[in-house]
Design an enzyme around this catalytic site. Structure first.
Site, PDB file in Angstrom:
ATOM      1  N   ASP A  17       0.845  -1.186   0.000  1.00 17.98           N
ATOM      2  CA  ASP A  17       0.000   0.000   0.000  1.00 17.98           C
ATOM      3  C   ASP A  17       0.888   1.246   0.000  1.00 17.98           C
ATOM      4  OD1 ASP A  17      -3.210   0.555   1.081  1.00 17.98           O
ATOM      5  OD2 ASP A  17      -1.780   2.215   1.131  1.00 17.98           O
ATOM      6  N   ASN A  20     -12.768  -2.950   2.877  1.00 22.30           N
ATOM      7  CA  ASN A  20     -13.642  -1.793   3.061  1.00 22.30           C
ATOM      8  C   ASN A  20     -14.680  -1.761   1.936  1.00 22.30           C
ATOM      9  OD1 ASN A  20     -12.114  -0.893   5.297  1.00 22.30           O
ATOM     10  ND2 ASN A  20     -10.660   0.144   3.951  1.00 22.30           N
ATOM     11  N   SER A  53     -11.963   3.728  -0.740  1.00 19.52           N
ATOM     12  CA  SER A  53     -11.564   4.863  -1.573  1.00 19.52           C
ATOM     13  C   SER A  53     -11.213   4.459  -3.000  1.00 19.52           C
ATOM     14  CB  SER A  53     -10.384   5.609  -0.931  1.00 19.52           C
ATOM     15  OG  SER A  53      -9.269   4.769  -0.816  1.00 19.52           O
ATOM     16  N   VAL A  54     -10.908   3.207  -3.239  1.00 17.71           N
ATOM     17  CA  VAL A  54     -10.622   2.737  -4.609  1.00 17.71           C
ATOM     18  C   VAL A  54     -11.684   1.684  -4.958  1.00 17.71           C
ATOM     19  CG1 VAL A  54      -8.977   1.609  -6.141  1.00 17.71           C
ATOM     20  CG2 VAL A  54      -8.143   3.167  -4.363  1.00 17.71           C
ATOM     21  N   HIS A 104     -10.252  -5.026  -2.936  1.00 21.64           N
ATOM     22  CA  HIS A 104      -8.894  -5.333  -2.469  1.00 21.64           C
ATOM     23  C   HIS A 104      -8.960  -5.721  -1.008  1.00 21.64           C
ATOM     24  CE1 HIS A 104      -9.756  -1.028  -2.250  1.00 21.64           C
ATOM     25  NE2 HIS A 104      -9.062  -0.988  -1.125  1.00 21.64           N
ATOM     26  N   HIS A 134      -6.858  -5.675   2.401  1.00 18.56           N
ATOM     27  CA  HIS A 134      -5.690  -5.119   3.089  1.00 18.56           C
ATOM     28  C   HIS A 134      -5.119  -6.196   4.000  1.00 18.56           C
ATOM     29  CE1 HIS A 134      -6.607  -0.702   2.434  1.00 18.56           C
ATOM     30  NE2 HIS A 134      -7.815  -1.201   2.255  1.00 18.56           N
TER      31      HIS A 134
END
Ligand code: DGP
Length: 117
Positions: A31, A90, A98-99, A103, A105
């Site tokens: 990240d 998320n 936010s993207v 994904h 993390h």
């Protein structure tokens, strides 16, 4: 067609990133804004926008993300239970997304508080 996400550009090698893992389903890279000493993103090659929008045919891809997490954790020396790691996904505004490209993390390298913020 909507513009490629930043992660799609990494997958397509249009933006350089050191890949810690790659298989038929996903890639993993660090990240850019690490929240822990180890902070890796595991991203499916297939564009799934977010986890709650995955469909039954994504089952194998979703499983591959978790298997890749174990591989990456082992590679980075945090898979043993005396160290350990946390996986976070998320979804949406309140989830902190936010993207808009699914994904996972992988966070490790320090003791992570609970409950999360
Ligand atoms: P999320 O908020 O869950 O959607 O996480 C998106 C993460 O993506 C955030 O922690 C920062 C990271 N990120 C954004 N742009 C880039 C980039 O260009 N390269 C890398 N390696 N990470 C990025």
């Amino acid at each position: 067609m909507s513009e490629k996400t930043i992660f799609q550009k990494i997958i397509d090698r249009e933006i350089p990133a050191e890949l810690l893992h790659e298989d038929a389903f996903c890639v993993a890279f660090r990240d850019i804004q690490p929240q822990a000493p180890v902070h890796v993103l595991i991203v499916p090659k297939k564009l799934i926008r977010r986890v709650g929008e995955a469909v039954a045919e994504d089952r194998e891809t979703l499983g591959a993300l978790l298997l890749a997490a174990g591989v990456v954790a082992e590679k980075l020396g945090v898979r043993s239970t005396d160290k350990g790691f946390r996986l976070v996904i998320n979804h949406g505004r309140d989830g902190g997304e936010s993207v808009p490209h699914l994904h996972v993390h992988l966070l490790a390298g320090r003791e992570l508080g609970w409950p999360p913020g």
